[in-house]
Design a protein around this motif. Structure first.
Motif, PDB file in Angstrom:
ATOM      1  N   GLN A   1      69.254  74.076  57.256  1.00 18.95           N
ATOM      2  CA  GLN A   1      70.361  73.306  56.686  1.00 18.95           C
ATOM      3  C   GLN A   1      71.618  73.439  57.552  1.00 18.95           C
ATOM      4  O   GLN A   1      72.297  72.453  57.822  1.00 18.95           O
TER       5      GLN A   1
ATOM      6  N   TRP B   1      66.967  76.718  45.545  1.00 14.42           N
ATOM      7  CA  TRP B   1      67.826  76.275  46.661  1.00 14.42           C
ATOM      8  C   TRP B   1      68.190  74.813  46.420  1.00 14.42           C
ATOM      9  O   TRP B   1      67.565  73.892  46.954  1.00 14.42           O
ATOM     10  N   LYS B   2      69.220  74.627  45.604  1.00 13.06           N
ATOM     11  CA  LYS B   2      69.539  73.288  45.101  1.00 13.06           C
ATOM     12  C   LYS B   2      70.112  72.372  46.173  1.00 13.06           C
ATOM     13  O   LYS B   2      70.262  71.178  45.945  1.00 13.06           O
ATOM     14  N   TYR B   3      70.471  72.913  47.315  1.00 14.70           N
ATOM     15  CA  TYR B   3      70.999  72.058  48.385  1.00 14.70           C
ATOM     16  C   TYR B   3      69.889  71.280  49.084  1.00 14.70           C
ATOM     17  O   TYR B   3      70.143  70.383  49.866  1.00 14.70           O
TER      18      TYR B   3
ATOM     19  N   LYS C   1      66.335  69.077  58.112  1.00 17.37           N
ATOM     20  CA  LYS C   1      65.864  68.870  56.733  1.00 17.37           C
ATOM     21  C   LYS C   1      64.601  69.679  56.508  1.00 17.37           C
ATOM     22  O   LYS C   1      63.537  69.327  57.033  1.00 17.37           O
TER      23      LYS C   1
END
Ligand SMILES: *Cc1c(COP(=O)(O)O)cnc(C)c1O
Length: 405
Positions: free
Chosen positions: A107, A356-358, A112
């Motif tokens: 990130q 890992w919400k990102y 990605k």
């Protein structure tokens, strides 16, 4: 309840590492007395700084031409990704079961993460990997040898070769490990290591990057903050490798300093001996669990793998939610610190991909199922072999009392 065995209790501290060895402390004192803590601060052109010496020794240990020491394992991964030439929004395959600095590094450099499933032996699922190579178009795998478990590296390398996919290895848990007598970290184009306190050598924080690739290593050295002092690196490609890229590569300072390098060099000399000590502890713990092998499942090691386990993982698939909670509570009461990977709210070091919400959400049902009943326990070298056998017996004892209910 069986009072004799339920009285088993452990009093050790699961996060207590061994003291820094005396010779390492003396080396650190010498650096401080000299006042030259910065890696490029040498008294004469002939002086090789502690950091440069560490790089020479670690490159030799890994049987790789080049090594760069830097600020942390996570930072080493970022360097490797950038040195490889990652582009914005480029997909990078990586393990669904790993530690947060791995997706964090992808990130951070604008990539990605594409998460790959996990097998019951806690390694990357090669079938799922192949599917994702085809559907994502990714040209890079950042392979995390999570918790030191080595996948069949020959099969993996053959698969990557077929599809023209490069590999960077995250060896934070495999320093000293081998596959078919080849050091872990020699299968990919670059490899990243950590000398953070809970890994195999301890400088509080620190990272090491190794490679045989001239261009990538030259770029990594400049990226790490070498200014125009890259010629003070010894385990580095020749000066020509830097000419084309030195002005085109940004300085993203994240160097290692001589104090940390000084305490790592003597530890590196003890690494293989400590590998044996970790295996003795693992075997003592695992030996106790194997007496209850119909309820407790241990991941199986590949026959060609030599691993250096500084922790142990096991699964208890038949537990329901209530038993799971009782198991954790009862182990804690008896002084045994078990980490559970399945908690809704991640605790301490996060390893569950859906926390890992990102990241763009992904669905890994096999990994979910594994993590729901996966437990983990540290094996610091401050524990004796007998301590580890005792901890294993306590775990078995708690499992037996719960299963009898
Ligand atoms: C510890 C660790 C790293 C690197 O961690 P740092 O704290 O940045 O040194 C990378 N991958 C895994 C799997 C780790 O456990």
């Amino acid at each position: 309840m069986n009072t004799a065995s339920s009285s088993l209790h452990f009093t050790g501290n699961f996060t207590q590492q061994e003291a820094i060895p005396e010779d390492a402390i003396n080396a650190a004192i010498a650096v401080m007395q000299g006042g030259r803590l910065h890696r490029y601060n040498v008294a004469s052109a002939e002086e090789i700084s502690e950091t440069a010496a560490l790089e020479i020794e670690f490159a030799r240990y890994q049987d790789q031409r080049y090594c760069l020491a830097c600020a942390s394992g996570g930072y080493a991964i970022q360097l490797a990704l950038r040195a490889w030439g990652i582009r914005n929004d480029e997909p990078v395959l990586t393990n669904g079961f790993t530690l947060s600095p791995v997706p964090g590094a992808i990130q951070a450099v604008g990539g990605k993460p594409v998460l790959v499933e996990t097998t019951s032996d806690l390694v990357i699922d090669l079938e799922h990997l192949e599917n994702l190579i085809k559907t994502s178009g990714a040209k890079l795998l950042l392979l995390s040898h999570m918790r030191g478990h080595l996948v069949d590296m020959d099969a993996l390398c053959a698969l990557l070769e077929t599809h023209g996919v490069d590999m960077i290895e995250d060896c934070a848990h495999t320093m000293g490990a081998t596959f078919n007598d080849v050091k872990s970290g020699c299968h990919g184009i670059m490899a990243c290591f950590s000398s953070q306190t809970y890994k195999h050598i301890n400088s509080g924080e620190g990272g090491l990057l190794t490679s045989n690739n001239d261009e990538m290593m030259a770029r990594a050295i400049v990226l790490s903050g070498s200014y125009m002092l890259f010629e003070r690196h010894e385990a580095a490609p020749p000066a020509e490798a830097f000419s084309a890229l030195k002005l085109a590569t940004p300085n993203c300072s994240g160097r290692m300093d001589n104090l940390r390098a000084a305490i790592l060099r003597p530890q590196l000399r003890k690494l293989d001996e400590n590998g044996t000590r970790w295996n003795d502890r693992y075997d003592a713990f695992a030996g106790a669990l194997k007496e209850n092998s119909n309820t407790i499942e241990l991941p199986e090691r590949h026959a060609a793998a030599y691993e250096v386990p500084s922790s142990i993982q096991f699964r208890i698939p038949h537990f329901d939610d209530a038993q799971n909670q009782l198991f954790l509570d009862e182990c804690a009461k008896r002084g045994v610190d078990i980490k559970w990977f399945g908690a809704e709210e991640p605790k301490a070091y996060t390893s569950r991909y859906d926390s890992w919400k990102y990241l763009e959400p992904s669905s890994l049902p096999r990994t979910d199922e594994l993590l729901t009943r996966l437990y983990d326990c540290r094996l610091p070298l401050t524990f004796s072999v007998d301590d580890c056998a005792l901890i294993g017996r306590i775990v078995v004892d708690v499992v037996q009392t719960l299963s009898a209910d």
